[in-house]
Design a protein around this motif. Structure first.
Motif, short mmCIF file in Angstrom:
data_model
loop_
_atom_site.label_atom_id
_atom_site.label_comp_id
_atom_site.label_asym_id
_atom_site.label_seq_id
_atom_site.Cartn_x
_atom_site.Cartn_y
_atom_site.Cartn_z
N GLU A 149 104.11 -3.72 -63.54
CA GLU A 149 102.99 -4.07 -63.13
C GLU A 149 102.13 -5.44 -64.01
O GLU A 149 101.88 -6.16 -63.57
CB GLU A 149 101.79 -3.09 -63.33
CG GLU A 149 100.27 -3.50 -63.10
CD GLU A 149 99.22 -2.33 -63.16
OE1 GLU A 149 98.05 -2.74 -63.30
OE2 GLU A 149 99.61 -1.11 -62.90
N ARG A 150 102.67 -5.49 -65.08
CA ARG A 150 102.04 -6.37 -66.04
C ARG A 150 102.91 -7.81 -65.77
O ARG A 150 102.33 -8.82 -65.59
CB ARG A 150 102.26 -6.17 -67.52
CG ARG A 150 101.47 -5.01 -68.08
CD ARG A 150 101.70 -4.67 -69.48
NE ARG A 150 101.04 -5.37 -70.32
CZ ARG A 150 100.92 -4.79 -71.65
NH1 ARG A 150 101.74 -3.98 -72.22
NH2 ARG A 150 100.15 -5.68 -72.62
N ILE A 151 104.10 -7.89 -65.46
CA ILE A 151 104.89 -8.97 -65.05
C ILE A 151 104.74 -9.08 -63.44
O ILE A 151 104.48 -10.38 -63.26
CB ILE A 151 106.42 -8.49 -65.06
CG1 ILE A 151 106.72 -8.25 -66.44
CG2 ILE A 151 107.36 -9.95 -64.75
CD1 ILE A 151 106.05 -9.01 -67.75
N LEU A 152 104.44 -8.44 -62.68
CA LEU A 152 103.79 -8.69 -61.53
C LEU A 152 102.62 -9.83 -61.32
O LEU A 152 102.57 -10.49 -60.43
CB LEU A 152 103.66 -7.31 -60.44
CG LEU A 152 103.04 -7.51 -59.28
CD1 LEU A 152 103.96 -8.54 -58.24
CD2 LEU A 152 102.64 -6.20 -58.61
N GLU B 146 111.72 -6.07 -53.54
CA GLU B 146 110.54 -6.94 -54.25
C GLU B 146 109.37 -5.72 -54.77
O GLU B 146 109.05 -4.82 -54.05
CB GLU B 146 110.09 -8.00 -53.49
CG GLU B 146 111.07 -8.94 -53.17
CD GLU B 146 110.71 -10.24 -52.32
OE1 GLU B 146 109.56 -9.77 -51.56
OE2 GLU B 146 110.76 -11.27 -52.15
N ALA B 147 108.70 -6.21 -55.84
CA ALA B 147 107.58 -5.57 -56.23
C ALA B 147 106.58 -6.37 -55.95
O ALA B 147 106.50 -7.55 -56.09
CB ALA B 147 107.53 -5.22 -57.51
N THR B 148 105.52 -5.66 -55.39
CA THR B 148 104.47 -6.57 -54.85
C THR B 148 103.11 -5.74 -55.03
O THR B 148 103.17 -4.44 -55.44
CB THR B 148 104.43 -6.58 -53.11
OG1 THR B 148 104.04 -5.36 -52.46
CG2 THR B 148 105.59 -7.16 -52.72
N GLU B 149 102.11 -6.19 -54.65
CA GLU B 149 100.76 -5.62 -54.68
C GLU B 149 100.32 -4.47 -53.93
O GLU B 149 99.88 -3.59 -54.27
CB GLU B 149 99.47 -6.47 -54.45
CG GLU B 149 99.30 -7.51 -55.77
CD GLU B 149 97.99 -8.28 -55.55
OE1 GLU B 149 96.91 -7.73 -56.02
OE2 GLU B 149 98.18 -9.68 -55.14
#
Length: 227
Positions: free
Chosen positions: A56-59, A85-88
């Protein structure tokens, strides 16, 4: 009229923006990726939620740098996996959904960094070549194999900056010597050590993560590695 209550990710995005303003980088565009150690010693950090919070912090950084507001993700032990991919939209349960419950991932073995680093390079240089620089955050909790130095040296002509983050209490001898590595066109890697990343506030974390990326961008432009 009361101001809306910001979510944790929105608060972190605001903190990132403040850090970028201080570093005169608010208009910089880049692709952002994270490589996370999943060797055996990392098991407690996956279990207690630390890795989920790191994602979350790097996103929040990716949301500012990347036009798609997405974070590319890899995990590795002696093998590696390139993940969605990580997204919101998916970050809140990302580690459980895409890592811990993913039976296709090799987990909690020994560490071997060069193969995953080569895959990072392959993705951004061969598969998705672009004029944009790449900012890679590399999370590791112990010693890395010495052969990463050759990978980093060879990659110094590529538009990729490697920000290594050591967590825990290992000596990180190889990573501590990155700044004095010879044989590179530009200094394309940095190392920071955080004993317990959970107690480092967002302002401090983003300031340290983004400390050398601006100078690399300037040098890489001078060497025509990026535009």
């Amino acid at each position: 009229m009361e101001e809306p209550i910001l979510s944790t990710i929105d608060l972190r995005k605001k903190t990132v923006k403040n850090a970028l303003i201080k570093k005169e980088m608010v208009h910089v565009k880049a692709r952002v990726g994270i490589v996370i150690d999943i060797s055996g010693s990392m098991l407690p950090l996956y279990g207690n939620g630390t890795v989920q919070e790191v994602v979350e912090r790097i996103l929040a950084i990716a949301c500012h740098f990347d036009d798609n507001a997405s974070l590319d993700v890899w995990v590795y032990d002696q093998y590696f996996s390139r993940l969605p991919e990580a997204t919101e939209k998916n970050f809140d349960t990302y580690v459980v959904d895409h890592i811990l419950n993913n039976t296709n991932i090799h987990k909690f073995g020994m560490n071997n960094e060069p193969p995953v680093m080569e895959d990072v390079i392959h993705k951004y240089i061969n598969e998705e070549n672009s004029d944009l620089p790449v900012f890679i955050i590399f999370i590791n909790d112990g010693g890395v194999v010495k052969s990463i130095k050759k990978v980093i040296a060879n990659a110094s002509v590529q538009p990729i900056f490697w920000q290594f983050v050591g967590i825990g209490y290992s000596d990180f001898k190889v990573l501590k010597n990155l700044d004095t590595m010879e044989g590179r066109v530009v200094d394309n890697a940095n190392f920071i050590h955080l004993n317990d990343i959970r107690v480092v506030n967002d302002e401090t974390l983003y300031d340290r993560l983004l400390n050398e990326f601006p100078s690399w961008i300037k040098e890489a432009k001078l060497k025509r590695i990026i535009r």
